[in-house]
Scaffold this motif. Structure first.
Motif, PDB file in Angstrom:
ATOM      1  N   GLU A  85      -1.910   6.573  16.482  1.00 15.81           N
ATOM      2  CA  GLU A  85      -2.817   6.221  15.542  1.00 15.81           C
ATOM      3  C   GLU A  85      -2.352   6.677  14.777  1.00 15.81           C
TER       4      GLU A  85
ATOM      5  N   ARG B  71      -3.807   6.612  10.358  1.00 20.65           N
ATOM      6  CA  ARG B  71      -4.760   7.362   9.277  1.00 20.65           C
ATOM      7  C   ARG B  71      -4.156   6.673   7.761  1.00 20.65           C
TER       8      ARG B  71
ATOM      9  N   TRP C  88      -5.782   7.735   4.366  1.00 20.05           N
ATOM     10  CA  TRP C  88      -6.982   8.918   3.810  1.00 20.05           C
ATOM     11  C   TRP C  88      -7.456   8.241   2.010  1.00 20.05           C
TER      12      TRP C  88
ATOM     13  N   GLY D 106     -11.541   7.342   5.472  1.00 22.19           N
ATOM     14  CA  GLY D 106     -10.837   6.948   5.656  1.00 22.19           C
ATOM     15  C   GLY D 106     -10.482   5.708   6.836  1.00 22.19           C
TER      16      GLY D 106
ATOM     17  N   HIS E 111      -8.902   4.598  10.058  1.00 21.57           N
ATOM     18  CA  HIS E 111      -8.224   5.211  11.080  1.00 21.57           C
ATOM     19  C   HIS E 111      -8.166   3.712  11.779  1.00 21.57           C
TER      20      HIS E 111
ATOM     21  N   CYS F 121       0.173  11.048  16.117  1.00 23.00           N
ATOM     22  CA  CYS F 121      -0.663  10.461  15.059  1.00 23.00           C
ATOM     23  C   CYS F 121      -0.525  10.806  13.692  1.00 23.00           C
TER      24      CYS F 121
ATOM     25  N   ILE G  90      -1.189  10.328   9.408  1.00 20.64           N
ATOM     26  CA  ILE G  90      -1.964  11.107   8.603  1.00 20.64           C
ATOM     27  C   ILE G  90      -1.385   9.887   6.814  1.00 20.64           C
TER      28      ILE G  90
END
Ligand SMILES: Cc1cc2nc3c(=O)[nH]c(=O)nc-3n(C[C@H](O)[C@H](O)[C@H](O)COP(=O)(O)OP(=O)(O)OC[C@H]3O[C@@H](n4cnc5c(N)ncnc54)[C@H](O)[C@@H]3O)c2cc1C
Ligand code: SF4
Lengths: 435, 97
Positions: free
Chosen positions: A74, A76, A78, A87, A89, A211, A213
């Motif tokens: 994953e 993301r 933002w 965001g 995703h 994941c 970000i």
């Protein structure tokens, strides 16, 4: 120190140096690699995402024993203002494949592993040794290096400068310039430790899934900058970087911004209760295609970050470093096998091979991006994130205002902040730079 | 937004260093009043190695230096500072990096 003469000396045991030394040693060249750290990786800082494909080209079975943290399922992105994030995703079960595409790694551990492979391939690796100067003959050809260890210079037919973004040797010899403040970002980073299960729960991950970000917005206070959060097995790498020129102009302290990022209501709950075990800082080359210096000369080549081979738009550096190191190693092996001298006329093969690879092609694609972000940083990193947040909140909040009025208010806010012409020209310039 | 205040000393305390006593790898050139870039380092050096002394001059204490090179990029060209890497094995030793 040693009277032996080597086929090649590699300065640095980071991503690019290890790739170069491995490639040459496994092709039978006599290679000496110098690393100033106590062990390879002890001086290196990275996010860090490892792109499997580029390592696989060098060491096909790396998954058997490389220290990999999590494979990413994953991503993301933002856009943040002070209290919110908007965001995108992307999560896909396709990434749960037998040979995953991207992993998180911890550089100190990864570099030690890579260096072990380099030794196994037959190279001599000397740590705790800072190369201090290139040695040239009367004709200006690089014939070796001087180090801070007692003794004579060490000689080789060619020197591979894999010394990273802040390399001393190539700049001291006048082969390239120290990067300009607007061509490098300063990143600060902390390692936050949390139990494996807690990371799994907070990010919705099982087993070794990971994941990441990546975040931009008011967190950089109008400077061109980016925050990131990467999940490792039992830790989270959290970092934040902005252009050095912007830091100097605003006099913002990097650690104050990092603290504010950590304390953002969207980030804070993800880190709650963590134990911080390290604080690090490092530069990232951001100048792109236009900042690439001369990459080869009489008895020398430059690879990796030292050559500004770093794709800041996609936050890819180590794969460009590994690939340029591998290609330099291949080119040198070819020249050596033909019994030719390591002069610029032959070492140009490295540049020719690099031009054909994704490394130079990708950097060329984004050649106008650094300048755009630099000159427009306040709009891209302050105004737009705030506007977007307002627009999203306006859309989501139900308060009896007719929808048509909400839309009008949103459009008016954008136009008021940037003018129609400003919005249009930003969009066009962004599209052109991205093309 | 109120950031939790973490002192720089507490941050650097997490790190491992092998200080090369008596051989600082960064030196500030003696000056009367600091240049703008030199002054900026008192705010942007991520290890807060640079400080203004009581006479208004900028001083460096490189013990907590993470060898990032930011000060070199800003202040080497105009001669404000002399920058080098520590001797091999000395300096910051990242456990994770
Ligand atoms: C915070 C951060 C996050 C990042 N995230 C990512 C990411 O997620 N994915 C990605 O692909 N890239 C990422 N990058 C970029 C990536 O780290 C670099 O592109 C990559 O490390 C470059 O490799 P290199 O071999 O050129 O340089 P380095 O890895 O910096 O290695 C240089 C080596 O040379 C040694 N050295 C230097 N001078 C001397 C000398 N005189 N004598 C002896 N040894 C010397 C150093 O000690 C070091 O080991 C990130 C970078 C940072 C700072
Ligand atoms: S190299 Fe980086 S950490 Fe060290 S003194 Fe300079 S700015 Fe500070």
């Amino acid at each position: 120190m040693t009277k032996e003469k080597f086929d090649a000396i590699v300065v640095g045991a980071g991503m690019s140096g290890n790739a170069a030394a491995y490639t040459m040693a496994s092709r039978g060249l006599k290679v000496l690699q110098l690393e100033r750290g106590e062990y390879p990786g002890s001086k290196n800082v990275q996010g860090a995402i490892l792109y499997a494909n580029m390592l696989e080209t060098i060491i096909p079975d790396f998954r058997d024993d490389a220290p990999l943290e999590r494979h990413l399922i994953e991503q993301r992105f933002w856009l943040m203002d002070d209290t919110s994030h908007t965001g995108v995703h992307y999560r896909s079960d396709d990434f749960n494949e037998p040979t995953p595409n991207r992993y998180t790694i911890i550089r100190a551990q990864f570099d030690k592993w890579f260096s072990r492979k380099v030794r196994e391939a037959g190279a001599t690796v000397l740590c705790e040794t800072t190369a201090t100067e290139l040695v040239l003959d009367g004709g200006g050809k690089v014939i070796g290096v001087r180090t801070d260890r007692a003794g004579d210079p060490i000689h080789a037919e060619v020197v591979v400068l894999a010394e990273g973004v802040n390399g001393l040797l190539g700049t001291r010899a006048g082969f390239r310039k120290v990067p300009k403040p607007e061509a490098v970002a300063l990143a600060v980073k902390e390692m936050h430790f949390l139990p494996e299960e807690v990371i799994g729960e907070r990010f919705g991950l099982t087993g070794d899934q990971g994941c990441v970000i990546e975040a931009a917005g008011t967190i950089s206070r109008g400077m061109a900058g980016l925050g990131f959060l990467y999940t490792n097995k039992e830790s989270v790498s959290l970092g934040f970087g902005c252009l050095v020129s912007d830091f100097a102009a605003t006099m913002e302290s990097p650690y104050t911004l990092l603290d504010a990022f950590k304390d953002h209501p969207s980030i804070r709950p993800l880190l709650a209760g963590s134990e911080v075990k390290e604080y690090a800082a490092h530069l990232i080359p951001e100048g792109g295609y236009k900042a690439i210096p001369q990459l080869f000369g009489n008895g020398w080549v430059v690879v990796g970050d030292a050559g500004q081979l770093n794709n800041a738009v996609h936050r890819e550096g180590s794969n460009l470093a590994m690939t340029s190191g591998r290609i330099a190693g291949e080119a040198i092996s070819i020249i050596k096998s033909q019994g030719c001298p390591m002069g610029p006329e032959n070492l140009s093969l490295y540049k020719a091979m690099l031009d054909k690879s994704f490394v130079v092609k990708d950097l060329k694609k984004y050649k106008d991006m650094p300048a755009l972000l630099h000159t427009n940083s306040r709009n891209f990193f302050l105004t737009y994130p705030q506007l977007l947040s307002k627009a999203a909140q306006n859309f989501v909040r139900v308060d009896g205002t007719p929808k048509i009025e909400k839309e009008k208010a949103t459009t008016a806010a954008f136009v008021k902040a940037r003018s129609r012409w400003g919005l249009f020209s930003d969009a066009v310039r962004l599209a052109l730079a991205w093309r | 937004m109120t950031a939790p205040f973490v002192r720089i000393e507490d941050r650097l305390y997490q790190n491992r260093y092998l200080v090369d006593a008596g051989r600082p790898h960064i030196k500030v050139r003696p000056h009367q009043s600091p240049s703008a870039n030199l002054l900026a380092l008192t705010r942007i050096c991520p290890a807060q190695c640079y400080e203004v002394n009581e006479n208004g001059q900028v001083e460096v204490t490189a013990d907590g230096c993470m060898e990032c090179g930011t000060c070199r990029v800003l202040c080497e060209a105009n001669g404000d500072i002399d920058w080098s890497y520590p001797r091999g094995g000395f300096g910051v030793l990242f456990k994770f990096g």
